[in-house]
Scaffold this active site. Sequence first.
Site, short mmCIF file in Angstrom:
data_model
loop_
_atom_site.label_atom_id
_atom_site.label_comp_id
_atom_site.label_asym_id
_atom_site.label_seq_id
_atom_site.Cartn_x
_atom_site.Cartn_y
_atom_site.Cartn_z
N GLN A 114 -1.55 -3.43 13.66
CA GLN A 114 -2.98 -3.25 13.54
C GLN A 114 -3.66 -4.56 13.14
OE1 GLN A 114 -3.23 -0.08 10.59
NE2 GLN A 114 -3.53 -1.52 8.93
N ASP A 129 0.83 -1.20 0.00
CA ASP A 129 0.00 0.00 0.00
C ASP A 129 0.87 1.25 0.00
OD1 ASP A 129 -2.29 -1.51 0.04
OD2 ASP A 129 -2.31 -1.62 2.22
N ARG A 149 7.29 2.19 9.58
CA ARG A 149 7.08 3.40 8.80
C ARG A 149 8.11 4.45 9.23
NH1 ARG A 149 0.40 3.69 8.93
NH2 ARG A 149 0.05 1.64 7.97
N GLU A 207 -7.27 9.19 15.80
CA GLU A 207 -7.68 8.28 14.72
C GLU A 207 -7.37 6.84 15.11
OE1 GLU A 207 -6.37 7.00 10.25
OE2 GLU A 207 -6.22 9.13 10.73
#
Length: 344
Positions: free
Chosen positions: A125, A56, A110, A258
Amino acid sequence: MALIIPENYRLKLLPETTEIAIKYIKEAFQERLAKKLNLRRVTAPLFVLSGTGLNDDLNGVEHAVGFDIACMNNRHAEVVHSLAKWKRAKLGAYKIARGFGLYTDMNAIRTSEDLDNIHSLYVDQWDWEQTIDKSDRTLDYLIATVKKIYEALRETEWLIYERFPHITPVLPEDIKVIHSQQLLDMYPNLSAKEREREVTKRFKAVFIVGIGAKLSNGEPHDGRAPDYDDWISTNSDGYQGLNGDLMLWNEVLDIPFELSSMGIRVSEESLHQQLVERNCTEREKLQFHSSLLAGKLPYSIGGGIGQSRLCMFLLQKAHIGEVQASIWPEDHMEKCHKAGIYLM
C-alpha cells in the site's frame, strides 16, 4: 468471505498487458496523490524492532512475522503491519511543515488473513502522512482530505479509460460521507458488514466515519488499534471518531470493497483515553507512546491506500492475485484457472 467466481467472467487485459497497466496505475496515482496532499516520497522499513511501539496492531489480534538479529544479541524484529506510527515519527524527524507530508511504499506480510478474492498474505500500500495543527483536528479537515484522495482515484480511472477504452469508468462524481452511527440508525437489524454492503451498493463510493468506538448497540463498527487513529474524540456532528474507511462498490464481484483506512491521528489526550478504553495503558511506557504523550511528535493525518486493490479495481479484475504475486491454496488456484482467472 468465501472465494467468489463471477459468472461469465471476461478477462479484459492479458497477463502481459496487465503488467504494463499495473505500472501505469501506480505511477499515475502516486503522482496525483502526492500533488493533491503535498507529499514527498521517503524510503520505508520492511521491519522494525519489537518493543518500541512503532509497529501497528491493526485490530490488536494479528501476529507479526518476526525474527531474531544475531549480531544484536538476538534482539527481536518484526515485519511491519503498516507504518502509521513510523510515519508520524518521521514527520517529526524531518520537521515537515503543516500542510505537507510524506508517502512511501509499504510492504507487509499478514499471516492471519483469510485468503479470498481481495485478501492476500502479501500487503502492498501507499502509506502517507501529513503534518497538521491541533486546530486542524476536525471532521471538516478529514472530509476535505478524503475528497482530494477521491479526486486522485477518479483521475486515474479516466487515464486507464483513455489508454484502454474497453475498461469504462464506474466511479460516481462524488463520494458519500456517512458516520457509522448514522449507518446503524439506517439499518438497525443488519450486521456491520451488511450495513457496509447496503450503503456502498447504493452510493458506489462511501467514506464511513467513526471506526473503533462503540456505537449505540454497544459494539464498534469495526476494530481499530488504540494508538494511531483517533476514534474516541467527538466530532462536529456530535458523533465519536475522526477516522474512517473509504469503500467502493466492486461491480465485478458484487461486493463492497475497502480501498483505504485513514484518519486524524491521536492527540496526547485521545491516546490516553483510547489506551484506557482498551485496557492497555502499559503501552504508555513504550518509546513512541511516551514521546507522543510528552508532546514531542507533530499532529498529523494519514492512512494507507492498497496498491494491489487499486489496480484490481481499476482494471476490473476478479482476484487480487491477478495483479500481485502471492501464495494461494491449490483448490483456490484450480477454481480460478477453470474460470479464466489467471493468478500471478
